[in-house]
Design a protein around this motif. Structure first.
Motif, PDB file in Angstrom:
ATOM      1  N   ALA A 115      42.146  23.000  73.484  1.00 46.59           N
ATOM      2  CA  ALA A 115      43.703  22.827  73.516  1.00 46.59           C
ATOM      3  C   ALA A 115      43.933  24.209  74.723  1.00 46.59           C
ATOM      4  N   LEU A 116      43.371  25.166  74.427  1.00 49.98           N
ATOM      5  CA  LEU A 116      43.508  26.612  75.410  1.00 49.98           C
ATOM      6  C   LEU A 116      43.214  26.242  76.679  1.00 49.98           C
TER       7      LEU A 116
ATOM      8  N   LEU B  89      46.305  16.750  71.695  1.00 50.45           N
ATOM      9  CA  LEU B  89      47.614  16.736  72.211  1.00 50.45           C
ATOM     10  C   LEU B  89      48.449  17.844  71.277  1.00 50.45           C
ATOM     11  N   GLU B  90      48.548  17.186  69.891  1.00 48.93           N
ATOM     12  CA  GLU B  90      49.234  17.858  68.813  1.00 48.93           C
ATOM     13  C   GLU B  90      48.956  19.509  69.042  1.00 48.93           C
ATOM     14  N   GLU B  91      47.723  19.620  69.004  1.00 48.82           N
ATOM     15  CA  GLU B  91      47.650  21.296  69.072  1.00 48.82           C
ATOM     16  C   GLU B  91      47.908  22.013  70.369  1.00 48.82           C
ATOM     17  N   ILE B  92      48.027  21.119  71.311  1.00 51.01           N
ATOM     18  CA  ILE B  92      48.491  21.819  72.510  1.00 51.01           C
ATOM     19  C   ILE B  92      49.973  21.984  72.619  1.00 51.01           C
ATOM     20  N   ASP B  93      50.740  20.813  71.915  1.00 45.99           N
ATOM     21  CA  ASP B  93      51.970  21.198  71.678  1.00 45.99           C
ATOM     22  C   ASP B  93      52.406  22.289  70.905  1.00 45.99           C
ATOM     23  N   SER B  94      51.491  22.776  69.944  1.00 47.58           N
ATOM     24  CA  SER B  94      51.935  23.866  69.158  1.00 47.58           C
ATOM     25  C   SER B  94      51.789  25.271  69.747  1.00 47.58           C
ATOM     26  N   LEU B  95      51.239  25.155  71.123  1.00 46.10           N
ATOM     27  CA  LEU B  95      50.862  26.374  71.581  1.00 46.10           C
ATOM     28  C   LEU B  95      51.995  27.010  72.497  1.00 46.10           C
ATOM     29  N   GLU B  96      52.243  28.129  72.509  1.00 45.28           N
ATOM     30  CA  GLU B  96      53.259  28.923  73.338  1.00 45.28           C
ATOM     31  C   GLU B  96      52.683  28.794  74.761  1.00 45.28           C
ATOM     32  N   PRO B  97      53.345  28.585  75.782  1.00 42.25           N
ATOM     33  CA  PRO B  97      52.851  28.832  77.240  1.00 42.25           C
ATOM     34  C   PRO B  97      52.595  30.227  77.484  1.00 42.25           C
ATOM     35  N   PRO B  98      51.553  30.355  78.097  1.00 41.64           N
ATOM     36  CA  PRO B  98      51.291  31.698  78.581  1.00 41.64           C
ATOM     37  C   PRO B  98      52.137  32.527  79.366  1.00 41.64           C
ATOM     38  N   ALA B  99      52.354  33.845  78.856  1.00 46.58           N
ATOM     39  CA  ALA B  99      53.493  34.582  79.276  1.00 46.58           C
ATOM     40  C   ALA B  99      53.463  34.787  80.997  1.00 46.58           C
ATOM     41  N   ASP B 100      51.989  34.788  81.585  1.00 48.34           N
ATOM     42  CA  ASP B 100      51.873  35.159  82.897  1.00 48.34           C
ATOM     43  C   ASP B 100      50.429  34.551  83.399  1.00 48.34           C
ATOM     44  N   LEU B 101      50.135  34.586  84.520  1.00 49.07           N
ATOM     45  CA  LEU B 101      48.771  34.208  84.951  1.00 49.07           C
ATOM     46  C   LEU B 101      47.709  34.752  84.334  1.00 49.07           C
TER      47      LEU B 101
ATOM     48  N   GLY C 277      47.546  17.598  82.758  1.00 48.19           N
ATOM     49  CA  GLY C 277      48.524  16.666  82.257  1.00 48.19           C
ATOM     50  C   GLY C 277      48.065  15.899  81.058  1.00 48.19           C
ATOM     51  N   PRO C 278      48.888  15.362  80.114  1.00 48.57           N
ATOM     52  CA  PRO C 278      48.820  14.723  79.036  1.00 48.57           C
ATOM     53  C   PRO C 278      47.968  13.349  79.450  1.00 48.57           C
ATOM     54  N   GLU C 279      48.345  12.952  80.539  1.00 51.28           N
ATOM     55  CA  GLU C 279      47.950  11.344  81.197  1.00 51.28           C
ATOM     56  C   GLU C 279      46.440  11.441  81.070  1.00 51.28           C
ATOM     57  N   ASP C 280      46.003  12.705  81.343  1.00 49.08           N
ATOM     58  CA  ASP C 280      44.401  12.892  81.604  1.00 49.08           C
ATOM     59  C   ASP C 280      43.582  12.816  79.946  1.00 49.08           C
ATOM     60  N   LEU C 281      44.673  12.994  79.015  1.00 49.30           N
ATOM     61  CA  LEU C 281      43.631  13.011  77.704  1.00 49.30           C
ATOM     62  C   LEU C 281      44.278  12.052  76.973  1.00 49.30           C
TER      63      LEU C 281
END
Length: 238
Positions: free
Chosen positions: A169-170, A187-199, A176-180
């Protein structure tokens, strides 16, 4: 992912390093990209960022992939052979040096600097409200390279699905979710993650995911000593 995962055998303790690996410098990195740019059409070589993710995907397989199997995918994403007379020796030498460097870092659970490059302002497209501007686009080639390795060498994905979900998930939150397809838990695990604060945080996530996956596919008999280099350096500009 298969419902009956196999269990990799723990690897023996890592012996003391016999020689210091020499990382590729900036000039050699530029040379490697120039070598890749010279690969003739219709072949589609990886770029250096995609190559880096690809090498990590190769090295995270539970059984070591021979060089003769992964090297053709460096000069063509589908592994098509090079034309007769094209000298790829320098290109392959540089790629194998990076392979060795990453292998050492992964084996020792050391943090490393992924080949992810900060986009110039003019090259960074507008981001959605919940995305870090430019971060997804800068990290995407590395993740795409990792995913390419899984396409051709899928043994990692056949391991314990539950153990793989968090680190995958990291990585795959950057595509994109269309590739998964058919990956509801991921996808559920990805949805639970906070976006990275920066690069920089996004890049740190790549390293963390790589080392977590290594714990699944390349388990160690005894844990390594903590790394003195606790975090990768900030992404470089190209």
């Amino acid at each position: 992912m298969a419902s009956m995962p196999s269990t990799p055998r723990p690897r023996p303790p890592i012996p003391a390093r016999r020689a210091v690996l020499q990382p590729l410098g900036e000039a050699e990195l530029d040379e490697l990209q120039a070598c890749l740019d010279r690969v003739p059409a219709p072949l589609e070589p990886l770029d250096v960022s995609m190559l880096d993710g690809f090498l990590c995907g190769v090295l995270l397989q539970p059984q070591r992939i021979p060089d003769s199997r992964w090297l053709p995918h460096v000069t063509d994403v589908d592994g098509r052979p090079l034309p007769a007379g094209f000298d790829a020796s320098r290109l392959q030498s540089l790629a194998m040096r990076r392979h060795a460097e990453l292998d050492d870092a992964i084996a020792r659970r050391q943090w490393f600097d992924p080949w992810v490059f900060e986009l110039e302002d003019d090259d960074a497209p507008a981001a959605d409200e919940d995305e870090v501007p430019g971060a997804i686009d800068a990290v995407y080639p590395w993740v795409a390279g990792f995913a390419t390795a899984q396409e051709f060498f899928p043994a990692l994905m056949r391991l314990d699905a539950q153990a793989l979900t968090e680190p995958l998930a990291l990585l795959y939150r950057h595509i994109g979710p269309e590739d998964l397809k058919d990956a509801d838990e991921l996808l559920e695990e990805i949805d639970s993650l906070e976006p990275p604060a920066d690069l920089t945080e996004a890049v740190e996530g790549l390293v963390r995911a790589t080392l977590l996956l290594a714990d699944v596919s390349r388990p160690l008999v005894s844990p390594p000593r903590p790394s003195a280099n606790a975090r990768p350096h900030p992404p470089r500009r190209r």
